[in-house]
Scaffold this motif. Sequence first.
Motif, mmCIF file in Angstrom:
data_model
loop_
_atom_site.group_PDB
_atom_site.id
_atom_site.type_symbol
_atom_site.label_atom_id
_atom_site.label_comp_id
_atom_site.label_asym_id
_atom_site.label_seq_id
_atom_site.Cartn_x
_atom_site.Cartn_y
_atom_site.Cartn_z
ATOM 1 N N LEU A 1 -11.124 -6.646 -4.405
ATOM 2 C CA LEU A 1 -11.178 -6.149 -3.024
ATOM 3 C C LEU A 1 -10.082 -6.038 -2.263
ATOM 4 C CD1 LEU A 1 -13.648 -5.048 -1.136
ATOM 5 C CD2 LEU A 1 -13.797 -7.542 -0.692
ATOM 6 N N GLY A 2 -9.339 -7.249 -2.319
ATOM 7 C CA GLY A 2 -7.830 -7.325 -1.600
ATOM 8 C C GLY A 2 -6.941 -6.185 -1.911
ATOM 9 N N ILE A 3 -6.912 -5.796 -3.300
ATOM 10 C CA ILE A 3 -6.054 -4.742 -3.552
ATOM 11 C C ILE A 3 -6.460 -3.451 -3.417
ATOM 12 C CG2 ILE A 3 -5.427 -3.224 -5.691
ATOM 13 C CD1 ILE A 3 -5.359 -5.957 -7.420
ATOM 14 N N GLU A 4 -7.901 -3.414 -3.121
ATOM 15 C CA GLU A 4 -8.592 -1.910 -2.535
ATOM 16 C C GLU A 4 -8.263 -1.850 -0.871
ATOM 17 O OE1 GLU A 4 -10.146 0.482 -3.687
ATOM 18 O OE2 GLU A 4 -10.086 0.209 -5.812
ATOM 19 N N PHE A 5 -8.274 -2.904 -0.362
ATOM 20 C CA PHE A 5 -7.902 -2.974 1.128
ATOM 21 C C PHE A 5 -6.279 -2.652 1.291
ATOM 22 C CE2 PHE A 5 -11.560 -5.812 2.096
ATOM 23 C CZ PHE A 5 -12.328 -4.926 2.949
ATOM 24 N N LEU A 6 -5.370 -3.031 0.284
ATOM 25 C CA LEU A 6 -4.135 -2.766 0.288
ATOM 26 C C LEU A 6 -4.033 -1.435 0.226
ATOM 27 C CD1 LEU A 6 -1.309 -4.287 0.757
ATOM 28 C CD2 LEU A 6 -1.303 -4.310 -1.859
ATOM 29 N N ILE A 7 -4.596 -0.814 -0.647
ATOM 30 C CA ILE A 7 -4.494 0.585 -1.012
ATOM 31 C C ILE A 7 -4.886 1.369 0.044
ATOM 32 C CG2 ILE A 7 -5.303 2.388 -2.711
ATOM 33 C CD1 ILE A 7 -5.527 0.618 -5.015
ATOM 34 N N ALA A 8 -6.162 1.149 0.680
ATOM 35 C CA ALA A 8 -6.736 1.843 1.696
ATOM 36 C C ALA A 8 -5.648 1.683 3.069
ATOM 37 C CB ALA A 8 -7.904 1.263 2.260
ATOM 38 N N TYR B 1 -7.067 8.112 -7.272
ATOM 39 C CA TYR B 1 -7.265 8.006 -8.630
ATOM 40 C C TYR B 1 -7.159 6.506 -9.027
ATOM 41 C CZ TYR B 1 -6.619 12.918 -9.116
ATOM 42 O OH TYR B 1 -6.831 14.174 -8.939
ATOM 43 N N ILE B 2 -6.156 5.793 -8.738
ATOM 44 C CA ILE B 2 -6.275 4.324 -8.974
ATOM 45 C C ILE B 2 -7.061 3.617 -8.354
ATOM 46 C CG2 ILE B 2 -4.619 2.280 -9.071
ATOM 47 C CD1 ILE B 2 -3.402 4.585 -10.825
ATOM 48 N N GLY B 3 -7.389 3.830 -6.987
ATOM 49 C CA GLY B 3 -8.372 3.271 -6.132
ATOM 50 C C GLY B 3 -9.835 3.538 -6.679
ATOM 51 N N ASP B 4 -10.032 4.614 -7.115
ATOM 52 C CA ASP B 4 -11.599 4.946 -7.692
ATOM 53 C C ASP B 4 -11.731 4.386 -8.951
ATOM 54 O OD1 ASP B 4 -11.691 6.733 -5.750
ATOM 55 O OD2 ASP B 4 -11.669 8.497 -7.025
ATOM 56 N N VAL B 5 -10.576 4.063 -9.702
ATOM 57 C CA VAL B 5 -10.662 3.434 -11.061
ATOM 58 C C VAL B 5 -10.987 1.834 -10.767
ATOM 59 C CG1 VAL B 5 -9.491 2.504 -13.252
ATOM 60 C CG2 VAL B 5 -9.581 5.015 -12.365
ATOM 61 N N LEU B 6 -10.257 1.163 -10.010
ATOM 62 C CA LEU B 6 -10.194 -0.048 -9.387
ATOM 63 C C LEU B 6 -11.704 -0.461 -8.730
ATOM 64 C CD1 LEU B 6 -6.750 -1.052 -8.052
ATOM 65 C CD2 LEU B 6 -7.853 -1.737 -10.081
ATOM 66 N N VAL B 7 -12.416 0.486 -8.033
ATOM 67 C CA VAL B 7 -13.688 0.393 -7.384
ATOM 68 C C VAL B 7 -14.569 0.176 -8.600
ATOM 69 C CG1 VAL B 7 -15.478 1.495 -6.277
ATOM 70 C CG2 VAL B 7 -13.490 1.372 -5.364
ATOM 71 N N VAL B 8 -14.356 1.029 -9.730
ATOM 72 C CA VAL B 8 -15.488 0.961 -10.863
ATOM 73 C C VAL B 8 -15.224 -0.627 -11.488
ATOM 74 C CG1 VAL B 8 -15.870 1.613 -13.142
ATOM 75 C CG2 VAL B 8 -15.576 3.164 -11.189
ATOM 76 N N ILE B 9 -14.121 -1.159 -11.529
ATOM 77 C CA ILE B 9 -14.109 -2.575 -12.063
ATOM 78 C C ILE B 9 -14.523 -3.496 -11.095
ATOM 79 C CG2 ILE B 9 -12.178 -3.996 -12.940
ATOM 80 C CD1 ILE B 9 -10.501 -1.535 -13.640
ATOM 81 N N LEU B 10 -14.158 -3.160 -9.810
ATOM 82 C CA LEU B 10 -14.804 -4.150 -8.888
ATOM 83 C C LEU B 10 -16.337 -4.473 -8.933
ATOM 84 C CD1 LEU B 10 -14.400 -5.721 -6.240
ATOM 85 C CD2 LEU B 10 -14.532 -3.822 -4.977
ATOM 86 N N ILE C 1 -0.331 8.224 0.118
ATOM 87 C CA ILE C 1 0.049 8.632 -1.271
ATOM 88 C C ILE C 1 -1.484 8.898 -1.978
ATOM 89 C CG2 ILE C 1 1.083 7.712 -3.211
ATOM 90 C CD1 ILE C 1 2.668 5.928 -1.550
ATOM 91 N N GLY C 2 -1.674 10.221 -1.992
ATOM 92 C CA GLY C 2 -2.923 10.574 -2.629
ATOM 93 C C GLY C 2 -3.264 10.148 -4.019
#
Length: 94
Positions: A17-24, A36-45, A30-31
């Motif tokens: 979740l922290g990484i997702e906030f950092l990405i957001a 892409y990376i954010g979507d993959v991490l959300v599934v793992i989250l 950076i699209g």
Amino acid sequence: MRIKFNKKYALWALALLGIEFLIATVFSRIGFIRGYIGDVLVVILLYCLVLSVVRVRNKSKLIGAIFLFAVLVEVLQYFGVATYLGFTKGSLGY
């Protein structure tokens, strides 16, 4: 399936979740990273969140369910369902 708190998966979920906030916030322009990376991490989250509160016997069914949910979300995004529901660009639901 039983409700039971798992500290290990909860810590992984918090880290993701922290990484997702950092990405957001930091990588929002950076699209590739956000899209892409954010979507993959959300599934793992989602996987870690479920396993942090529920003990699952058959994890492959859980993986399949989360994958189908992610595919459904992507298909709804492709067809622009958020705009049909009245969300505008930049709002929480968009």
